[in-house]
Design a protein around this motif. Structure first.
Motif, PDB file in Angstrom:
ATOM      1  N   PHE A   1       1.163  -8.759  18.556  1.00  0.00           N
ATOM      2  CA  PHE A   1       1.601  -8.009  17.465  1.00  0.00           C
ATOM      3  C   PHE A   1       2.530  -8.615  16.455  1.00  0.00           C
ATOM      4  N   LEU A   2       2.872  -9.899  16.724  1.00  0.00           N
ATOM      5  CA  LEU A   2       3.476 -10.638  15.764  1.00  0.00           C
ATOM      6  C   LEU A   2       2.215 -11.186  14.910  1.00  0.00           C
ATOM      7  N   ALA A   3       1.080 -11.395  15.296  1.00  0.00           N
ATOM      8  CA  ALA A   3      -0.176 -11.721  14.209  1.00  0.00           C
ATOM      9  C   ALA A   3      -0.319 -10.753  13.501  1.00  0.00           C
ATOM     10  N   GLU A   4      -0.343  -9.557  13.890  1.00  0.00           N
ATOM     11  CA  GLU A   4      -0.444  -8.131  13.050  1.00  0.00           C
ATOM     12  C   GLU A   4       0.557  -8.087  11.889  1.00  0.00           C
ATOM     13  N   TYR A   5       1.897  -8.194  12.294  1.00  0.00           N
ATOM     14  CA  TYR A   5       2.540  -7.978  11.418  1.00  0.00           C
ATOM     15  C   TYR A   5       2.979  -9.191  10.240  1.00  0.00           C
ATOM     16  N   ILE A   6       2.537 -10.441  10.749  1.00  0.00           N
ATOM     17  CA  ILE A   6       2.461 -11.465   9.759  1.00  0.00           C
ATOM     18  C   ILE A   6       1.302 -11.223   8.959  1.00  0.00           C
ATOM     19  N   ASN A   7       0.354 -10.634   9.233  1.00  0.00           N
ATOM     20  CA  ASN A   7      -0.555 -10.332   8.420  1.00  0.00           C
ATOM     21  C   ASN A   7      -0.239  -9.161   7.345  1.00  0.00           C
ATOM     22  N   MET A   8       0.584  -8.243   7.658  1.00  0.00           N
ATOM     23  CA  MET A   8       1.142  -7.380   6.890  1.00  0.00           C
ATOM     24  C   MET A   8       2.210  -7.962   6.104  1.00  0.00           C
ATOM     25  N   VAL A   9       2.944  -9.009   6.542  1.00  0.00           N
ATOM     26  CA  VAL A   9       3.878  -9.820   5.336  1.00  0.00           C
ATOM     27  C   VAL A   9       3.194 -10.622   4.449  1.00  0.00           C
ATOM     28  N   THR A  10       1.966 -11.015   4.844  1.00  0.00           N
ATOM     29  CA  THR A  10       1.204 -11.874   3.974  1.00  0.00           C
ATOM     30  C   THR A  10       0.517 -11.047   2.937  1.00  0.00           C
ATOM     31  N   VAL A  11      -0.092 -10.063   3.013  1.00  0.00           N
ATOM     32  CA  VAL A  11      -1.023  -9.078   1.996  1.00  0.00           C
ATOM     33  C   VAL A  11       0.287  -8.683   1.369  1.00  0.00           C
ATOM     34  N   SER A  12       1.497  -8.114   1.607  1.00  0.00           N
ATOM     35  CA  SER A  12       2.506  -7.673   0.996  1.00  0.00           C
ATOM     36  C   SER A  12       2.972  -8.783  -0.069  1.00  0.00           C
ATOM     37  N   ALA A  13       3.335 -10.036   0.402  1.00  0.00           N
ATOM     38  CA  ALA A  13       3.616 -11.138  -0.401  1.00  0.00           C
ATOM     39  C   ALA A  13       2.604 -11.501  -1.757  1.00  0.00           C
ATOM     40  N   LEU A  14       1.124 -11.286  -1.387  1.00  0.00           N
ATOM     41  CA  LEU A  14       0.121 -11.465  -2.269  1.00  0.00           C
ATOM     42  C   LEU A  14       0.298 -10.345  -3.273  1.00  0.00           C
ATOM     43  N   ALA A  15       0.405  -9.056  -2.840  1.00  0.00           N
ATOM     44  CA  ALA A  15       0.552  -8.064  -3.682  1.00  0.00           C
ATOM     45  C   ALA A  15       1.815  -8.257  -4.591  1.00  0.00           C
ATOM     46  N   THR A  16       2.832  -8.636  -4.262  1.00  0.00           N
ATOM     47  CA  THR A  16       4.078  -8.967  -4.645  1.00  0.00           C
ATOM     48  C   THR A  16       3.830  -9.850  -6.003  1.00  0.00           C
ATOM     49  N   THR A  17       3.040 -10.940  -5.577  1.00  0.00           N
ATOM     50  CA  THR A  17       2.821 -11.904  -6.554  1.00  0.00           C
ATOM     51  C   THR A  17       1.746 -11.575  -7.611  1.00  0.00           C
ATOM     52  N   LEU A  18       0.751 -10.898  -7.105  1.00  0.00           N
ATOM     53  CA  LEU A  18      -0.328 -10.539  -8.296  1.00  0.00           C
ATOM     54  C   LEU A  18      -0.189  -9.221  -9.088  1.00  0.00           C
ATOM     55  N   PHE A  19       0.779  -8.286  -8.446  1.00  0.00           N
ATOM     56  CA  PHE A  19       0.673  -7.153  -8.897  1.00  0.00           C
ATOM     57  C   PHE A  19       2.415  -6.468  -9.421  1.00  0.00           C
TER      58      PHE A  19
END
Length: 269
Positions: free
Chosen positions: A89-107
């Motif tokens: 579950f930590l891997a799943e939520y780390i993936n969520m944090v990663t894509v959220s940080a990428l969305a913050t940076t790009l959009f």
């Protein structure tokens, strides 16, 4: 595997429009290009495609078909416990944090403060950029949790059809539009020429496509709608459950007929 491939393609195509419009693939350059207006608003189709694609990429509801906890039994749900279970579950939520940080940076402007707070220069220096970036990531994570508690799960055919026949064509068409605008902008054309050379052909293409789309009609049922009794709807007679047949049970050497509750008469015991 099919789910990840289909939605990774749409996610990658949403990046292309950002790179074309910003003119760079550097994350710091993309953040600097969003000083006046975030790409989440300026490139709204790319942002919407990215949001949908990353939800499918992270296997979150309504796209959590590989691990549907409410219907299926995932392997690690039963085989692991304690720290091993937590790591999944930590891997799943780390993936969520990663894509959220990428969305913050790009959009979403990256570390810059939202408008109109961004007009104050002191709020874009020091520890403030860390605060703005963290708040934007947390808002994106809240979106994941909110969708999980709001939307029902899709069927697999709906899921794959949406990825290949909706997200990918929309992303390709949007990339062509952004590329045409970028070329016209580099050549020094004004807004009138951009609308004439890009907007009119797209409008004509959509008009022609709408003329050839098949019309979907819903045929009305011939049978009348049954009346309700006591506030509850009554199903049609052909949908009623037929009486349960007698069950023959062999006890020892004799055969006994066991009558179910539905087949008993009022005077039977």
């Amino acid at each position: 595997a099919a789910q990840m491939i289909s939605y990774e393609i749409a996610m990658g195509l949403s990046f292309v429009a950002v790179f074309l419009y910003a003119g760079t693939m550097s994350t710091s350059g993309i953040v600097d290009a969003q000083q006046k207006l975030w790409y989440g608003l300026l490139l709204l189709p790319s942002f919407v495609v990215y949001v949908v694609a990353v939800i499918g990429e992270t296997n979150r509801a309504p796209f959590d078909l590989p691990e549907a906890e409410s219907e299926l039994v995932g392997g690690f749900h039963t085989e692991y416990s304690s720290l091993k279970f937590a790591l999944f579950f930590l891997a799943e939520y780390i993936n969520m944090v990663t894509v959220s940080a990428l969305a913050t940076t790009l959009f979403l402007g990256g570390w810059r403060a939202p408008w109109p707070v961004s007009t104050v220069e002191s709020l874009n220096s020091g520890w403030w950029p860390v605060l703005w970036f963290t708040v934007k990531v947390l808002i994106a994570l809240f979106g994941f949790v909110w969708l999980r508690g709001t939307l029902p799960r899709l069927r697999y055919d709906q899921f794959m059809r949406f990825g290949w026949k909706v997200l990918v064509p929309i992303s390709l068409l949007w990339i062509l539009i952004i590329g045409a605008f970028s070329v016209l902008n580099n050549e020094g054309y004004g807004a009138r020429e951009k609308i004439l050379y890009v907007g009119l052909p797209i409008a004509a293409l959509l008009l022609v496509a709408s003329m050839f789309l098949p019309e979907r009609t819903i045929e009305a049922a011939d049978e009348p709608v049954p009346e309700s009794q006591g506030g509850y709807p009554v199903p049609p007679m052909d949908l009623r459950v037929p009486p349960t047949p007698r069950i023959r049970v062999r006890a020892g050497t004799s055969t006994v007929d066991v009558t179910t509750t539905a087949d008993r008469e009022p005077g039977d015991v």
